[in-house]
Design a protein around this motif. Structure first.
Motif, short mmCIF file in Angstrom:
data_model
loop_
_atom_site.label_atom_id
_atom_site.label_comp_id
_atom_site.label_asym_id
_atom_site.label_seq_id
_atom_site.Cartn_x
_atom_site.Cartn_y
_atom_site.Cartn_z
N ASP A 201 17.89 -0.37 -5.68
CA ASP A 201 16.45 -0.46 -5.90
C ASP A 201 15.92 -1.66 -5.13
O ASP A 201 16.02 -2.79 -5.58
CB ASP A 201 16.13 -0.60 -7.38
CG ASP A 201 14.62 -0.54 -7.65
OD1 ASP A 201 13.85 -0.43 -6.68
OD2 ASP A 201 14.22 -0.60 -8.83
N LEU A 202 15.40 -1.43 -3.96
CA LEU A 202 14.91 -2.50 -3.11
C LEU A 202 13.39 -2.57 -3.10
O LEU A 202 12.78 -3.15 -2.21
CB LEU A 202 15.44 -2.31 -1.67
CG LEU A 202 16.97 -2.24 -1.55
CD1 LEU A 202 17.36 -2.11 -0.08
CD2 LEU A 202 17.62 -3.45 -2.18
N SER A 203 12.76 -1.99 -4.11
CA SER A 203 11.31 -2.03 -4.20
C SER A 203 10.85 -3.37 -4.76
O SER A 203 11.60 -4.05 -5.47
CB SER A 203 10.79 -0.90 -5.09
OG SER A 203 11.28 -1.06 -6.41
N CYS A 204 9.64 -3.75 -4.45
CA CYS A 204 9.06 -4.98 -4.98
C CYS A 204 8.72 -4.79 -6.46
O CYS A 204 8.04 -3.84 -6.83
CB CYS A 204 7.80 -5.32 -4.20
SG CYS A 204 6.84 -6.67 -4.90
N VAL A 257 2.18 -19.44 -11.70
CA VAL A 257 1.52 -18.40 -10.91
C VAL A 257 2.08 -17.02 -11.21
O VAL A 257 3.17 -16.88 -11.75
CB VAL A 257 1.67 -18.67 -9.39
CG1 VAL A 257 0.98 -19.97 -8.99
CG2 VAL A 257 3.14 -18.68 -8.98
N LYS A 258 1.32 -16.00 -10.80
CA LYS A 258 1.81 -14.63 -10.74
C LYS A 258 1.43 -14.07 -9.38
O LYS A 258 0.51 -14.57 -8.71
CB LYS A 258 1.21 -13.77 -11.84
CG LYS A 258 -0.27 -13.41 -11.63
CD LYS A 258 -0.73 -12.32 -12.60
CE LYS A 258 -2.15 -11.86 -12.30
NZ LYS A 258 -2.57 -10.72 -13.15
N ILE A 259 2.12 -13.04 -8.93
CA ILE A 259 1.75 -12.41 -7.67
C ILE A 259 0.49 -11.57 -7.89
O ILE A 259 0.32 -10.94 -8.94
CB ILE A 259 2.90 -11.54 -7.14
CG1 ILE A 259 2.59 -11.06 -5.72
CG2 ILE A 259 3.18 -10.37 -8.06
CD1 ILE A 259 3.77 -10.42 -5.02
N LYS A 260 -0.40 -11.61 -6.94
CA LYS A 260 -1.65 -10.86 -7.06
C LYS A 260 -1.37 -9.36 -7.08
O LYS A 260 -0.43 -8.88 -6.44
CB LYS A 260 -2.58 -11.19 -5.90
CG LYS A 260 -3.15 -12.59 -5.92
CD LYS A 260 -4.03 -12.83 -4.71
CE LYS A 260 -4.64 -14.23 -4.74
NZ LYS A 260 -5.46 -14.51 -3.53
N ASP A 261 -2.21 -8.65 -7.82
CA ASP A 261 -2.06 -7.20 -7.88
C ASP A 261 -2.19 -6.58 -6.50
O ASP A 261 -1.56 -5.56 -6.20
CB ASP A 261 -3.10 -6.61 -8.82
CG ASP A 261 -2.89 -7.03 -10.26
OD1 ASP A 261 -1.75 -7.40 -10.61
OD2 ASP A 261 -3.87 -7.00 -11.05
N SER A 262 -2.99 -7.20 -5.64
CA SER A 262 -3.26 -6.65 -4.31
C SER A 262 -2.19 -7.03 -3.28
O SER A 262 -2.19 -6.50 -2.17
CB SER A 262 -4.62 -7.14 -3.81
OG SER A 262 -4.65 -8.56 -3.75
N SER A 263 -1.30 -7.91 -3.64
CA SER A 263 -0.31 -8.40 -2.68
C SER A 263 0.91 -7.49 -2.62
O SER A 263 1.35 -6.94 -3.63
CB SER A 263 0.14 -9.82 -3.04
OG SER A 263 1.14 -10.26 -2.16
N SER A 264 1.47 -7.37 -1.43
CA SER A 264 2.68 -6.56 -1.26
C SER A 264 3.79 -7.36 -0.59
O SER A 264 4.84 -6.80 -0.26
CB SER A 264 2.36 -5.32 -0.42
OG SER A 264 1.86 -5.69 0.86
N ALA A 265 3.60 -8.66 -0.40
CA ALA A 265 4.59 -9.48 0.31
C ALA A 265 5.84 -9.70 -0.52
O ALA A 265 6.96 -9.61 -0.03
CB ALA A 265 3.97 -10.83 0.69
N CYS A 266 5.65 -10.01 -1.80
CA CYS A 266 6.78 -10.18 -2.73
C CYS A 266 7.78 -11.23 -2.25
O CYS A 266 9.00 -11.03 -2.37
CB CYS A 266 7.49 -8.85 -2.97
SG CYS A 266 6.42 -7.61 -3.68
N SER A 267 7.30 -12.33 -1.73
CA SER A 267 8.17 -13.38 -1.19
C SER A 267 8.52 -14.39 -2.28
O SER A 267 8.27 -15.59 -2.17
CB SER A 267 7.47 -14.08 -0.02
OG SER A 267 7.12 -13.15 0.98
N PHE A 268 9.11 -13.90 -3.38
CA PHE A 268 9.35 -14.72 -4.56
C PHE A 268 10.30 -15.89 -4.29
O PHE A 268 10.28 -16.88 -5.01
CB PHE A 268 9.92 -13.85 -5.68
CG PHE A 268 9.04 -12.69 -6.04
CD1 PHE A 268 7.76 -12.90 -6.54
CD2 PHE A 268 9.48 -11.39 -5.87
CE1 PHE A 268 6.95 -11.83 -6.86
CE2 PHE A 268 8.67 -10.31 -6.21
CZ PHE A 268 7.40 -10.53 -6.70
N GLN A 269 11.14 -15.76 -3.27
CA GLN A 269 12.09 -16.83 -2.98
C GLN A 269 11.40 -18.13 -2.61
O GLN A 269 12.01 -19.19 -2.65
CB GLN A 269 13.03 -16.40 -1.85
CG GLN A 269 12.36 -16.10 -0.52
CD GLN A 269 11.94 -14.64 -0.38
OE1 GLN A 269 11.87 -13.92 -1.38
NE2 GLN A 269 11.69 -14.21 0.84
#
Length: 320
Positions: A201-204, A257-269
């Motif tokens: 599962d490599l999805s964000c 913080v949380k990731i924005k609903d509109s964001s798709s970058a998912c650069s959590f690292q």
């Protein structure tokens, strides 16, 4: 009568600077800067239990006893939002260039290819000392103990700060208020959802975002910990648990913080700490308790780099 005598003795012992035994001399000495607490091991599992039973209203180190009878010292915040907060863990990065080496206890000490890391987010291993919580990784039995927990607090405290100065020197302190952790704690959260890479599962996955109330600092301070590119994909005012990036790598906590609903970058690292430690290929350079907060794992643009204020600090986690 005997019961009330014992209870009164415990009450005296729990008051800062007061002993249940009378002094043998009348010499008056100046009080220490941070007086040690006598044992308050009257079956209290949490700082809240201690505060509710004894009415203590001074922050400091007290003795607690786990459900299984293990007695240990813990820091209690007895004043913030009514008090009763128990320090259970700290995440400290002693060498951000180390990449999953010694003392990366909240990721992996076993190198960058160990799939599940050390597993300390969901095991009963304890380490460190309460007085060294801003100088080393720390975890006490309160982290996993079977007790009533409703909310958590997170403090960002500069490294190598003495216990009495934690609250004043912290540049950001906040807590949750929605009782998300009722009948739960971080140990159980990560036991149910382990920090293991899922190659299928490599999805964000944006994780669970919990709103926070600030005790020191605000949204601007929370955002200032991160680079401009991180700020563009996140929204302050939350603490996020277990997001997963597009390489299937889960992270433990994203602070403030949380990731924005509109964001798709998912650069959590670049803005989350802790995890399983596993990073594949070139991403192996991101491995560690603070992952790639320094932005150097991929030679990234400055906009991904966290502030030195963040990377030179420890994250203290408290329960109530």
């Amino acid at each position: 009568m005997f019961f009330w005598s014992v209870l009164f003795g415990v009450f005296l012992a729990c008051l800062p600077g007061i002993s249940s035994h009378p002094p043998t001399t009348t010499t008056t000495l100046p009080p220490p800067t941070f007086p040690p607490r006598p044992s308050c091991s009257g079956g209290f599992r949490t700082c809240k239990e201690l505060k509710d039973a004894m009415g203590i209203d001074e922050d400091g180190i007290y003795h607690l006893r786990s459900t299984n009878g293990y007695e240990y010292q813990a820091y209690c915040d007895m004043t913030t939002d009514g008090g009763g907060w128990t320090l259970v863990a700290s995440i400290h990065e002693n060498n951000i260039q180390g990449r999953c080496t010694v003392d990366d206890l909240w990721s992996s000490q076993q190198g960058r290819q160990q799939t599940n890391g050390d597993g300390n987010w969901n095991n009963r291993v304890i380490f460190g000392t309460v007085e060294g919580a801003t100088s080393e990784d720390y975890k006490n039995p309160g982290y996993y103990d079977d007790q009533i927990v409703r909310n958590i607090a997170v403090w960002h405290v500069p490294n190598i700060v003495r216990v009495p100065d934690w609250k004043d020197r912290a540049y950001l302190r906040y807590h949750t208020t929605n009782d998300y952790f009722a009948r739960n704690n971080l140990y159980k959260v990560f036991e149910d959802n382990r920090l293991e890479r899922n190659v299928n599962d490599l999805s964000c996955q944006k994780g669970t975002a919990i709103p926070i109330t600030y005790d020191k600092g605000d949204n601007a301070v929370a955002q200032s910990m991160y680079g401009s590119l991180v700020q563009a994909e996140t929204e302050p005012g939350y603490v996020t648990l277990r997001p997963v990036n597009r390489n299937g790598v889960p992270f433990a906590i994203c602070s403030g913080v949380k990731i924005k609903d509109s964001s798709s970058a998912c650069s959590f690292q670049h803005y989350c700490v802790g995890g399983g430690g596993f990073q594949s290929g070139d991403l192996a350079r991101m491995c560690g308790d603070f992952n790639n907060l320094d932005g150097k794992g991929e030679g990234q643009a400055p906009g991904w780099i966290a502030s030195s204020t963040l990377t030179d600090s420890s994250l203290l986690i408290l329960y109530r």
